[in-house]
Design an enzyme around this catalytic site. Structure first.
Site, PDB file in Angstrom:
ATOM      1  N   HIS A 155      89.126  93.622  63.767  1.00 51.13           N
ATOM      2  CA  HIS A 155      88.410  94.443  64.763  1.00 51.13           C
ATOM      3  C   HIS A 155      89.356  95.083  65.783  1.00 51.13           C
ATOM      4  O   HIS A 155      88.930  95.945  66.547  1.00 51.13           O
ATOM      5  CB  HIS A 155      87.287  93.652  65.467  1.00 51.13           C
ATOM      6  N   ASP A 202      81.952 100.144  72.089  1.00 54.89           N
ATOM      7  CA  ASP A 202      82.177  98.698  72.130  1.00 54.89           C
ATOM      8  C   ASP A 202      81.691  98.238  73.498  1.00 54.89           C
ATOM      9  O   ASP A 202      82.198  98.693  74.535  1.00 54.89           O
ATOM     10  CB  ASP A 202      83.682  98.452  71.946  1.00 54.89           C
ATOM     11  N   ASP A 208      85.888 101.789  74.770  1.00 53.89           N
ATOM     12  CA  ASP A 208      86.270 100.404  74.495  1.00 53.89           C
ATOM     13  C   ASP A 208      87.279  99.936  75.537  1.00 53.89           C
ATOM     14  O   ASP A 208      88.113 100.722  75.989  1.00 53.89           O
ATOM     15  CB  ASP A 208      86.934 100.405  73.093  1.00 53.89           C
ATOM     16  N   ASP A 250      92.120  99.203  69.827  1.00 54.64           N
ATOM     17  CA  ASP A 250      91.796  98.991  68.412  1.00 54.64           C
ATOM     18  C   ASP A 250      92.662  99.859  67.498  1.00 54.64           C
ATOM     19  O   ASP A 250      92.207 100.339  66.455  1.00 54.64           O
ATOM     20  CB  ASP A 250      90.285  99.194  68.150  1.00 54.64           C
ATOM     21  N   HIS A 256      83.732  95.135  65.693  1.00 50.31           N
ATOM     22  CA  HIS A 256      84.165  96.540  65.635  1.00 50.31           C
ATOM     23  C   HIS A 256      84.909  96.928  64.358  1.00 50.31           C
ATOM     24  O   HIS A 256      85.192  98.117  64.155  1.00 50.31           O
ATOM     25  CB  HIS A 256      85.014  96.869  66.869  1.00 50.31           C
ATOM     26  N   GLU A 294      79.844  94.624  69.052  1.00 49.90           N
ATOM     27  CA  GLU A 294      80.477  93.477  69.732  1.00 49.90           C
ATOM     28  C   GLU A 294      79.553  92.668  70.642  1.00 49.90           C
ATOM     29  O   GLU A 294      80.033  91.887  71.462  1.00 49.90           O
ATOM     30  CB  GLU A 294      81.763  93.895  70.478  1.00 49.90           C
ATOM     31  N   HIS A 334      89.512  98.067  74.681  1.00 49.56           N
ATOM     32  CA  HIS A 334      90.693  97.909  73.826  1.00 49.56           C
ATOM     33  C   HIS A 334      91.007  99.205  73.092  1.00 49.56           C
ATOM     34  O   HIS A 334      90.139 100.077  72.969  1.00 49.56           O
ATOM     35  CB  HIS A 334      90.442  96.791  72.806  1.00 49.56           C
ATOM     36  N   ASP A 346      82.239  95.893  75.290  1.00 51.65           N
ATOM     37  CA  ASP A 346      83.199  95.284  76.218  1.00 51.65           C
ATOM     38  C   ASP A 346      83.874  96.307  77.138  1.00 51.65           C
ATOM     39  O   ASP A 346      84.645  95.935  78.029  1.00 51.65           O
ATOM     40  CB  ASP A 346      84.204  94.378  75.496  1.00 51.65           C
TER      41      ASP A 346
HETATM   42  N1  LIG Z   1      86.947  95.412  69.049  1.00 53.64           N
HETATM   43  C1  LIG Z   1      87.513  94.558  69.873  1.00 53.64           C
HETATM   44  N2  LIG Z   1      86.815  93.899  70.746  1.00 53.64           N
HETATM   45  N3  LIG Z   1      88.832  94.425  69.752  1.00 53.64           N
HETATM   46  C2  LIG Z   1      89.605  93.470  70.518  1.00 53.64           C
HETATM   47  C3  LIG Z   1      91.028  93.480  70.068  1.00 53.64           C
HETATM   48  C4  LIG Z   1      91.877  92.504  70.831  1.00 53.64           C
HETATM   49  C5  LIG Z   1      93.363  92.581  70.516  1.00 53.64           C
HETATM   50  N4  LIG Z   1      93.907  93.853  70.899  1.00 53.64           N
HETATM   51  C6  LIG Z   1      93.608  92.328  69.040  1.00 53.64           C
HETATM   52  O1  LIG Z   1      93.999  93.222  68.342  1.00 53.64           O
HETATM   53  O2  LIG Z   1      93.422  91.229  68.568  1.00 53.64           O
HETATM   54 MN   LIG Z   2      86.579  97.508  69.941  1.00 57.31          MN
HETATM   55 MN   LIG Z   3      86.828  95.952  72.745  1.00 56.07          MN
END
Ligand SMILES: NC(=[NH2+])NCCC[C@H](N)C(=O)O
Ligand SMILES: [Mn+2]
Ligand SMILES: [Mn+2]
Length: 300
Positions: free
Chosen positions: A139, A227, A122, A126, A99, A272, A124, A229
């Protein structure tokens, strides 16, 4: 619609082997034919070049961010592709890769539009910076960087400064948010529809609110960053940071039916997929292909 397929075979942002094979895996599984079948014209623009960097060099550019300079270079090249695609009147469809590429997509789109909105779908947020990141993985930072928050190497990609205003950012489906991200979301008063909020208010109502807010703002382009996920971890074992309690397939499809049905989405990321982590006879690839079929049917 002319779809411009742009592959970004990057894994420097997640620091996990496998995410770089996303574009080739989707091409092997006939993403190009699938787009054709949906009735769109497709131009496969190929992959952005990924400079080779060895793992032992990952902290060479910054002590708290991995692979900073190569990611900036890749995103800079991606921005120009996205900008040119929009300039041609086409729809850039960016396939990752991790990402971190979102910084490039958003920079390219924001150069083209006067007032860009971003919908970030997502598990997350991010919205980390090198100061709040628990991992040093870029990411986890692209949306912050696009709002001009974080290290200048990331905030000044393609052109200096802010690419999207916080008020034009919509985060949907988040359920794994770091403390620093939570604080930032609060401070900026972000439109953040966490999974808890979706479950309280219902997906339909949340989608309707996003659509209304965008329609009644002065936004002239909308980038949707997806994303995988955000989907339930059962559906996508082949992703680097899977999270339980995600959207089931039907809700994932509904999100696209609604948002793409509004005809305001002007570019998209799909990121991802990690084919090396996939399980159960390529469950994740199957999920991705089914979702992509739905996405291209919904784009008009
Ligand atoms: N694009 C993603 N899958 N991001 C996951 C980030 C996980 C965590 N918040 C980090 O900053 O490391
Ligand atoms: Mn992401
Ligand atoms: Mn994510």
């Amino acid at each position: 619609m002319n779809i411009n397929l742009i592959g970004v075979p990057i894994n420097y942002g997640c620091d996990r082997d496998g995410a770089q094979y996303g574009p080739s895996k989707l091409r092997e599984n006939n993403i190009v034919e699938l787009i054709k079948k949906s009735g769109h014209a497709i131009y496969d623009l190929g992959d952005i070049h990924i400079p080779k960097v060895y793992p032992e060099e990952k902290y060479n550019n910054h002590e708290k961010m991995k692979y900073l300079n190569p990611i900036a270079e890749i995103c800079n090249n991606l921005s120009q592709q996205v900008y040119c695609s929009l300039n041609a009147g086409d729809f850039p469809f960016i396939v990752g890769g991790d990402h971190s590429l979102g910084i490039g997509s958003i920079a390219g789109a924001s150069k083209y539009f006067k007032e860009l909105a971003v919908i970030w779908i997502d598990a997350h947020g991010d919205i980390n910076t090198y100061e709040t990141s628990p991992s040093g993985n870029i990411h986890g930072m692209p949306l912050a960087a696009s709002m001009n928050i974080g290290h200048p190497t990331l905030t000044n990609i393609y052109y200096d400064g802010q690419k999207v205003k916080p008020e034009n950012v919509y985060i949907l489906g988040s359920r794994d948010i770091d403390t620093g991200e939570f604080d930032l979301a609060k401070e900026l008063n972000l439109n953040m529809y966490t999974m808890d909020i979706v479950r309280q208010r219902g997906l339909d109502n949340v989608l309707e609110e996003i659509v209304e807010k965008i329609k009644f703002s002065n936004v002239d382009g909308v980038h949707l960053s997806f994303d995988i996920d955000v989907l339930d971890s059962n559906l996508v074992p082949g992703t680097g940071t899977p999270v339980i309690n995600g959207f089931p397939m039907e809700e994932g499809k509904k999100i696209f039916t609604t948002l793409l049905g509004e005809k305001f989405i002007t570019s998209m990321d799909f990121v991802e997929l990690n084919p090396l982590l996939d399980e159960d006879d390529e469950k994740t690839v199957t999920t991705c292909i089914e979702m992509l079929e739905h996405i291209f049917k919904s784009i008009s």
